[in-house]
Enzyme design. Sequence first.
Site, PDB file in Angstrom:
ATOM      1  N   CYS A  23       0.863  -1.070  -0.237  1.00  0.00           N
ATOM      2  CA  CYS A  23       0.468  -0.315   0.221  1.00  0.00           C
ATOM      3  C   CYS A  23       0.688   0.899  -0.382  1.00  0.00           C
ATOM      4  O   CYS A  23       2.182   1.137   0.650  1.00  0.00           O
ATOM      5  CB  CYS A  23      -1.277  -0.061   1.467  1.00  0.00           C
ATOM      6  N   GLY A  24       0.797   2.215  -0.650  1.00  0.00           N
ATOM      7  CA  GLY A  24       1.359   3.649  -0.703  1.00  0.00           C
ATOM      8  C   GLY A  24       0.557   4.612   0.458  1.00  0.00           C
ATOM      9  O   GLY A  24      -1.187   4.796   0.105  1.00  0.00           O
TER      10      GLY A  24
END
Length: 526
Positions: A23-24
């Site tokens: 995830c960012g």
Amino acid sequence: MPSPNTVAPAQGLYQPDEFKDNCGFGLIAHMKGESSHHLVETAIHSLSCMTHRGGIAADGKTGDGCGLLLAMPKQFFRDEAKKLSDITLSEVFAVGTVFLNVDPALAQHSKNILTKEIEADGLRVLAWRVVPTNNDALGEIALQSLPAFEQVIVNCPMGVTEVEFNRKLFLARRRAEQQLQNDPSFYVTTLCSTVISYKGLMMPAAIAEFYTDLADERLKSHIVVFHQRFSTNTLPRWPLAQPFRYLAHNGEINTITANRNWALARTPKFENPLLPGLTELDPIVNRTGSDSSSLDNMLEILVGGGMDLFRALRMLVPPAWQNVETLDADLRAFYEFNSKHMEAWDGPAGLVIQDGRHAICMLDRNGLRPARWVITKNDYITLASEIGVWGYEPEDVISKGRVGPGQILVVDTLTGKVLDTKDVNTHLKNMRPYREWLRDHAIRLNANPELEEQLVDQGLTGDALKAAQKMFMVTFEERDQLLRPIAESGQEAVGSMGDDTPMAVLSRQVRHVTDYFRQQFAQVTN
């Protein structure tokens, strides 16, 4: 040196230039608390630069989930309330974004219940605002589960503080959620005076196209937390897009089953005069959403009950403190005291949090999620999973760094101060006399030297030792691979996280009861 446009050579089926990460997440804040639409635009651009950190469906336009959590853009909603029905909002007001059923009758039923619960606490719902959206920005898969979107606007009565106001809204929301738990479309993304959420299953670059509020020049904020989801443990759904009501999380909570069970077990003891009737709002931590949403639930309970935000965060996700010999005695007392009230929600976990005033990033003790920050001359602090998420010039950088394992970074936009781990630790250890409380109230179990001496002197040998090993099912492998390193070097053996041995339940041999328990790890669902 190769050209920056050179494509790395393939290594078998592995393409280095097609590498995808977890995830960012990130945040952008104006360190002096100045709101602007430029900051919102920069956050959206930064989010779109991390598209590669999320999943994309077959239609090319549906994502795992992305979103923004903004410090409340007060003037924007004052203007919108005026346009709705000439409403003048008080100094303190709340706006909550609500996902509703697309059936107008069911949606009205949900709105009536939420309105009733809000007004039962002496508050007043001034209006419901339909959130302007553009469905052309969505993919076919996202459209299949698309809810309706409305925002409820609530004024804070005279004589009620902002903290009390938000507690009343929290309790009203939870009561409404209990009554509407059979409606899967009903979900309140945020309902408070400090933050507002815009999120969903669109691609990051399309979020401002879908939620047209975000493209409005009047919408200004001084803190924006953003997140691009790569779905683990749970399939993508509109409510599970991040950020949640306080935080966005990159990683997995691998202890989530135990954390949820402990929350359930403690529910009868979760009594607080500031949150009357809390024990009736069961479950206080959801067991059907993502691990991140459960962590957000627990943080919300602790802060809503009057706990200091930093204490709550360090209680939930503590650093590695037990074996640090140089740790300050008062700080050790803080962590030891709080470890008796809450077990760690163990990662890997990178967290970005905001409450309208503080912009916070912290990593769990493993530190397996990257978090890099940059401060630029325009008083922006940018923190994200990777560097360079927006186009600042190198000469505009004042300072930069990274958040390490167990560390925390805080920006107080009210005072303009940046607090590092040492500053937060000083604040925490001086809050209460933890050393004194432990000394006066902790009950410690001490070893029995006489029993230990007797066991050593009368140690088992020969046939008696073999019989005891057989009785307790100590195998040759356990003796050789686990016990021998402990005896020889005083250290536990190090092994891989994987386990490819057959399950004990399938064995024809009598197995030790502990063999039937297996550790759980997060599973990627994409």
